[in-house]
Every structure is written in structure tokens, then in C-alpha cells.
Scaffold this active site. Structure first.
Site, PDB file in Angstrom:
ATOM      1  N   ILE A  72     -86.108 -31.780  86.894  1.00  0.00           N
ATOM      2  CA  ILE A  72     -85.201 -30.943  86.100  1.00  0.00           C
ATOM      3  C   ILE A  72     -85.301 -29.470  86.495  1.00  0.00           C
ATOM      4  O   ILE A  72     -84.314 -28.731  86.432  1.00  0.00           O
ATOM      5  CB  ILE A  72     -85.434 -31.146  84.575  1.00  0.00           C
ATOM      6  CG1 ILE A  72     -84.246 -30.620  83.784  1.00  0.00           C
ATOM      7  CG2 ILE A  72     -86.724 -30.486  84.100  1.00  0.00           C
ATOM      8  CD1 ILE A  72     -82.936 -31.292  84.081  1.00  0.00           C
TER       9      ILE A  72
ATOM     10  N   SER B 157     -97.205 -24.539  89.538  1.00  0.00           N
ATOM     11  CA  SER B 157     -97.068 -25.979  89.718  1.00  0.00           C
ATOM     12  C   SER B 157     -98.211 -26.460  90.582  1.00  0.00           C
ATOM     13  O   SER B 157     -98.709 -25.715  91.427  1.00  0.00           O
ATOM     14  CB  SER B 157     -95.720 -26.278  90.394  1.00  0.00           C
ATOM     15  OG  SER B 157     -95.218 -27.533  90.011  1.00  0.00           O
ATOM     16  N   ARG B 158     -98.621 -27.718  90.378  1.00  0.00           N
ATOM     17  CA  ARG B 158     -99.735 -28.229  91.169  1.00  0.00           C
ATOM     18  C   ARG B 158     -99.311 -28.443  92.610  1.00  0.00           C
ATOM     19  O   ARG B 158    -100.087 -28.240  93.529  1.00  0.00           O
ATOM     20  CB  ARG B 158    -100.243 -29.533  90.564  1.00  0.00           C
ATOM     21  CG  ARG B 158    -100.757 -29.353  89.141  1.00  0.00           C
ATOM     22  CD  ARG B 158    -101.020 -30.697  88.500  1.00  0.00           C
ATOM     23  NE  ARG B 158     -99.868 -31.594  88.659  1.00  0.00           N
ATOM     24  CZ  ARG B 158     -99.839 -32.852  88.267  1.00  0.00           C
ATOM     25  NH1 ARG B 158    -100.908 -33.376  87.697  1.00  0.00           N
ATOM     26  NH2 ARG B 158     -98.769 -33.585  88.433  1.00  0.00           N
TER      27      ARG B 158
ATOM     28  N   LYS C  43     -86.971 -30.015  76.563  1.00  0.00           N
ATOM     29  CA  LYS C  43     -86.987 -31.048  75.529  1.00  0.00           C
ATOM     30  C   LYS C  43     -87.698 -32.277  76.047  1.00  0.00           C
ATOM     31  O   LYS C  43     -87.657 -32.500  77.250  1.00  0.00           O
ATOM     32  CB  LYS C  43     -85.569 -31.407  75.071  1.00  0.00           C
ATOM     33  CG  LYS C  43     -84.571 -31.768  76.157  1.00  0.00           C
ATOM     34  CD  LYS C  43     -84.747 -32.946  77.050  1.00  0.00           C
ATOM     35  CE  LYS C  43     -84.976 -34.301  76.457  1.00  0.00           C
ATOM     36  NZ  LYS C  43     -84.968 -35.363  77.543  1.00  0.00           N
TER      37      LYS C  43
ATOM     38  N   ASP D  53     -86.409 -40.466  75.294  1.00  0.00           N
ATOM     39  CA  ASP D  53     -86.319 -39.271  76.138  1.00  0.00           C
ATOM     40  C   ASP D  53     -84.855 -38.842  76.287  1.00  0.00           C
ATOM     41  O   ASP D  53     -84.533 -37.688  76.000  1.00  0.00           O
ATOM     42  CB  ASP D  53     -87.003 -39.495  77.505  1.00  0.00           C
ATOM     43  CG  ASP D  53     -86.844 -38.274  78.390  1.00  0.00           C
ATOM     44  OD1 ASP D  53     -87.615 -37.320  78.230  1.00  0.00           O
ATOM     45  OD2 ASP D  53     -85.901 -38.254  79.214  1.00  0.00           O
TER      46      ASP D  53
HETATM   47  P1  NAP Z   1     -90.850 -34.863  86.641  1.00  0.00           P
HETATM   48  O1  NAP Z   1     -89.991 -34.472  87.809  1.00  0.00           O
HETATM   49  O2  NAP Z   1     -91.483 -36.192  86.658  1.00  0.00           O
HETATM   50  O3  NAP Z   1     -92.010 -33.793  86.391  1.00  0.00           O
HETATM   51  C1  NAP Z   1     -91.799 -32.401  86.477  1.00  0.00           C
HETATM   52  C2  NAP Z   1     -93.010 -31.731  87.082  1.00  0.00           C
HETATM   53  O4  NAP Z   1     -94.025 -31.611  86.110  1.00  0.00           O
HETATM   54  C3  NAP Z   1     -93.655 -32.480  88.220  1.00  0.00           C
HETATM   55  O5  NAP Z   1     -92.977 -32.264  89.428  1.00  0.00           O
HETATM   56  C4  NAP Z   1     -95.059 -31.949  88.212  1.00  0.00           C
HETATM   57  O6  NAP Z   1     -95.090 -30.794  89.021  1.00  0.00           O
HETATM   58  C5  NAP Z   1     -95.278 -31.564  86.766  1.00  0.00           C
HETATM   59  N1  NAP Z   1     -96.211 -32.529  86.174  1.00  0.00           N
HETATM   60  C6  NAP Z   1     -96.044 -33.867  86.062  1.00  0.00           C
HETATM   61  N2  NAP Z   1     -97.116 -34.433  85.502  1.00  0.00           N
HETATM   62  C7  NAP Z   1     -97.977 -33.427  85.255  1.00  0.00           C
HETATM   63  C8  NAP Z   1     -99.271 -33.374  84.701  1.00  0.00           C
HETATM   64  N3  NAP Z   1     -99.897 -34.484  84.266  1.00  0.00           N
HETATM   65  N4  NAP Z   1     -99.868 -32.172  84.608  1.00  0.00           N
HETATM   66  C9  NAP Z   1     -99.235 -31.062  85.032  1.00  0.00           C
HETATM   67  N5  NAP Z   1     -98.020 -31.063  85.578  1.00  0.00           N
HETATM   68  C10 NAP Z   1     -97.393 -32.227  85.690  1.00  0.00           C
HETATM   69  O7  NAP Z   1     -90.035 -34.744  85.283  1.00  0.00           O
HETATM   70  P2  NAP Z   1     -88.583 -34.172  84.989  1.00  0.00           P
HETATM   71  O8  NAP Z   1     -87.573 -35.249  85.161  1.00  0.00           O
HETATM   72  O9  NAP Z   1     -88.362 -32.890  85.689  1.00  0.00           O
HETATM   73  O10 NAP Z   1     -88.713 -33.967  83.392  1.00  0.00           O
HETATM   74  C11 NAP Z   1     -89.505 -32.935  82.863  1.00  0.00           C
HETATM   75  C12 NAP Z   1     -88.995 -32.597  81.471  1.00  0.00           C
HETATM   76  O11 NAP Z   1     -87.614 -32.252  81.555  1.00  0.00           O
HETATM   77  C13 NAP Z   1     -89.106 -33.764  80.491  1.00  0.00           C
HETATM   78  O12 NAP Z   1     -89.509 -33.295  79.234  1.00  0.00           O
HETATM   79  C14 NAP Z   1     -87.674 -34.312  80.441  1.00  0.00           C
HETATM   80  O13 NAP Z   1     -87.377 -34.908  79.192  1.00  0.00           O
HETATM   81  C15 NAP Z   1     -86.873 -33.041  80.649  1.00  0.00           C
HETATM   82  N6  NAP Z   1     -85.537 -33.302  81.213  1.00  0.00           N
HETATM   83  C16 NAP Z   1     -85.414 -34.115  82.321  1.00  0.00           C
HETATM   84  C17 NAP Z   1     -84.131 -34.426  82.795  1.00  0.00           C
HETATM   85  C18 NAP Z   1     -83.924 -35.307  84.010  1.00  0.00           C
HETATM   86  O14 NAP Z   1     -82.761 -35.544  84.400  1.00  0.00           O
HETATM   87  N7  NAP Z   1     -84.951 -35.808  84.665  1.00  0.00           N
HETATM   88  C19 NAP Z   1     -82.995 -33.889  82.160  1.00  0.00           C
HETATM   89  C20 NAP Z   1     -83.181 -33.022  81.079  1.00  0.00           C
HETATM   90  C21 NAP Z   1     -84.458 -32.739  80.611  1.00  0.00           C
HETATM   91  P3  NAP Z   1     -96.457 -30.405  89.798  1.00  0.00           P
HETATM   92  O15 NAP Z   1     -97.207 -31.685  90.081  1.00  0.00           O
HETATM   93  O16 NAP Z   1     -96.021 -29.724  91.017  1.00  0.00           O
HETATM   94  O17 NAP Z   1     -97.186 -29.525  88.857  1.00  0.00           O
END
Ligand code: NAP
Length: 306
Positions: free
Chosen positions: A14, A36-37, A90, A168
């Protein structure tokens, strides 16, 4: 006008899809650093921790947290403790109590905390809310059916405790519903379908007071559905495409099919909150999720694998 410096943390799906482009086009914000990690944004200084970022950029006083809800709390707490304004993706946390704690901390530190709901910024939501203000809603039904493999490819965190499963995306629907209904409703029953090998539901059927209901399903292939249909004393009204199209009495009165305006509107709102020294934390959508997980009858369905 000088743009205020902001950091972005949790550089994943996101952050790349929405936050980075919205910040690049923002009149209010300059993306000054990432935390970010492993993720990075080209041309932007990258740090592994908030404290390293703060040491290098003491002038960055705002951070937007985009990591999944499970690891987010310690990042939010550290940023607030350091006196930073904080914007939360969110859902704002993995539990309600976490977000209450953050709200109190922000208040104590005199900084802004914004629990965002991007779907509430969808193009037609404000118009629907305004139209409904003086109407009696006699029935409402939410249909939120999408393909988890398309929107969360390989993201196991959604099926782990705290990831909320189908809530979610379902919480987006609830953020719109709670944003437009003229009177609050409460959950009275829920059926939750858990894959045999997972800890969160893949589908949910919700019943609320006031003749309001919702169905969420993550197994939808082909066309995706993000609709809310309401009947009122003044006729039917419907939001389609996740709140981006509005139909009143069968006639389309506002709309677009894309979500491109949602994240720019969130960053504009965050700028207003910081300028005015206010916070915005509305937990109504998350209360319904917690109630569903509390009241829901559990049904086991086929195991889910990517
Ligand atoms: P994601 O790509 O799986 O994770 C986002 C980033 O968070 C990862 O690239 C990682 O970056 C970091 N992360 C993951 N696990 C972690 C941990 N245990 N500790 C620390 N950092 C961690 O998820 P996403 O789809 O972007 O979703 C993230 C949020 O946005 C959620 O709350 C979701 O509901 C919301 N959202 C998502 C979407 C969608 O389309 N996917 C749409 C609207 C809102 P690093 O490893 O580089 O730190």
C-alpha cells in the site's frame, strides 16, 4: 507554501501503490525519509528504525505508518513518545485497547493522531452521508466480495491473529457504513467462515440492529463487488465501487470507478489536523469487527492456500 516533512514507515504494497504517489503530488507534504526493514523509495533516504531516522532528520515531525496492524503499535508508540504526529493505515491497530492507548499518548504529548479510513474518502461517500442526514433508513445491505489472491498476494499476515481475515477489506465497508448512516447500529449476530488451516475468517455474514446486514467474502473470482444498498423513506440509494459511485432512485448522480482520490484526501486531512493541533480517531468500524469476532458463530470451511 513550504511543504512539511513527513516520513513513511513499512514500505510494502500500500505504501508503493498509494502513499508514495499521493505524497509526490501533495501540496502539503514532502517525503523526507523512509523507515523500513527492507523496503526503500528511490531517491529518499532510508532507515531501519525510527530512532535512526530521527537522529538524521530531527526536522521530520510527522510519520505515516503503513505496515500491517500486528507490528504497528510499537512504531506508533515510539513516534508519539518522540513528539511526532502520527498517521495510521487502516485498521488502526490489532486491538481496540492499543488504539485507546495511542490516543491517550497523543493527547499527553500534544501531537496529532489520525486513524485513517481511506474508503470514507471515496468520491461519493460525503454526498451519500449528506443525502441520508434527514432520511429514515428502513434497510441496508453491504456486499463486499473480492479475491484475496489478487489484493493480498501471499500476505500471510491477513490470516494470522490480528490480521482480521476478510475484515481487512470488510472494515472498509464498515467505515463507509458507519460514516453514512444517520443513526448508529449495533451487531446482533455473525457467522464467520474460517479455513481449516487459518486463524482468521475468509467470509462473514453480519446482522445488525435496524434491518442492516453485511456479507463479506474473500473467495470471489471474476468481477469484484463493493456495494452498499439502502432503502429509505425517500426511496433507494446505493453506493457502488467501494463508495465511488452514488445512485439515488436508480439514477447515477456521482461517480468514478477508481480510488485515486482517496489517499490524497487522507494526506490533505492529516495536514489540516497537524495545522490545527487536532486528532481524529473514530473506532466505530473496528468496534463492529471486534463485536463480530466476539459474537460470531464459527464455521470451518475448506483450507486456504495461495
Ligand atoms: P504488506 O505489503 O504485506 O506490508 C507492508 C510492509 O510492512 C512490508 O513491506 C514490511 O516492510 C512491513 N512489515 C511487514 N511485517 C512487518 C513486521 N512484522 N514488522 C515490521 N514491519 C513489517 O502490507 P500492505 O498490503 O501494504 O498492507 C499494510 C496495511 O495497509 C494494512 O493495514 C492494510 O490493511 C492496509 N491497506 C492495504 C491495502 C492493499 O491493497 N494491500 C489497501 C488499503 C490499505 P519492511 O519489511 O521493509 O519493513
Amino acid at each position: 507554501m513550504t511543504r512539511r516533512k513527513i516520513a513513511l514507515a513499512g514500505i510494502g504494497k500500500i505504501a508503493r501503490d498509494q502513499h508514495v504517489p499521493s505524497l509526490a503530488a501533495s501540496p502539503d507534504w514532502e517525503l523526507a525519509a523512509t523507515v523500513s526493514r527492507s523496503g526503500r523509495v528511490e531517491g529518499v533516504p532510508a532507515y531501519a528504525t525510527i530512532s535512526e531516522m530521527r537522529a538524521a532528520h530531527p526536522d521530520v515531525d510527522t510519520i505515516s505508518l503503513c505496515m500491517p496492524p500486528q507490528p504497528r503499535y510499537p512504531y506508533a508508540e515510539e513516534a508519539l513518545m518522540a513528539g511526532m504526529h502520527v498517521m495510521l493505515e487502516k485498521p488502526p491497530g490489532q486491538t481496540l485497547a492499543e488504539v485507546h492507548a495511542l490516543t491517550h499518548l497523543a493527547e499527553a504529548k500534544g501531537v496529532s493522531l489520525y486513524a485513517t479510513w481511506h474508503s470514507r474518502m471515496a468520491r461519493a461517500v460525503a454526498a451519500a452521508r449528506d443525502w441520508l442526514t434527514d432520511k429514515a433508513v428502513t434497510r441496508a445491505h453491504v456486499t463486499w466480495r473480492e479475491d484475496v489472491r489478487k489484493w493480498h498476494p501471499g500476505q500471510d499476515w491477513v490470516f494470522e491473529p490480528g490480521g482480521m481475515g476478510v475484515f481487512d477489506p470488510g472494515i472498509n465497508a464498515l467505515s463507509v457504513l458507519t460514516g453514512i448512516l444517520p443513526r448508529p447500529v449495533h451487531l446482533t449476530a455473525a457467522i464467520l467462515e474460517y479455513p481449516a488451516n487459518r486463524d482468521t475468517p475468509i467470509a462473514a455474514t453480519l446482522t445488525f440492529s435496524g434491518n442492516v446486514s453485511a456479507e463479506f467474502d474473500w473467495r470471489q473470482e471474476g468481477p469484484q463487488t463493493w456495494d452498499i444498498d439502502l432503502e429509505t423513506d425517500a426511496g433507494p440509494i446505493a453506493l457502488r465501487h467501494g463508495g465511488n459511485q452514488l445512485w439515488i432512485d436508480g439514477v447515477e448522480v456521482a461517480g468514478s470507478s477508481g480510488i485515486e482520490g482517496e489517499y490524497p484526501a487522507l494526506y490533505a486531512r492529516m495536514a489540516e489536523l497537524v495545522r490545527s493541533g487536532a486528532s481524529e480517531v473514530d473506532l466505530a468500524p473496528m468496534v463492529h469487527v471486534a463485536d463480530a469476532l466476539s459474537l460470531g458463530r464459527r464455521v470451518t470451511v475448506a483450507a486456504f492456500d495461495w
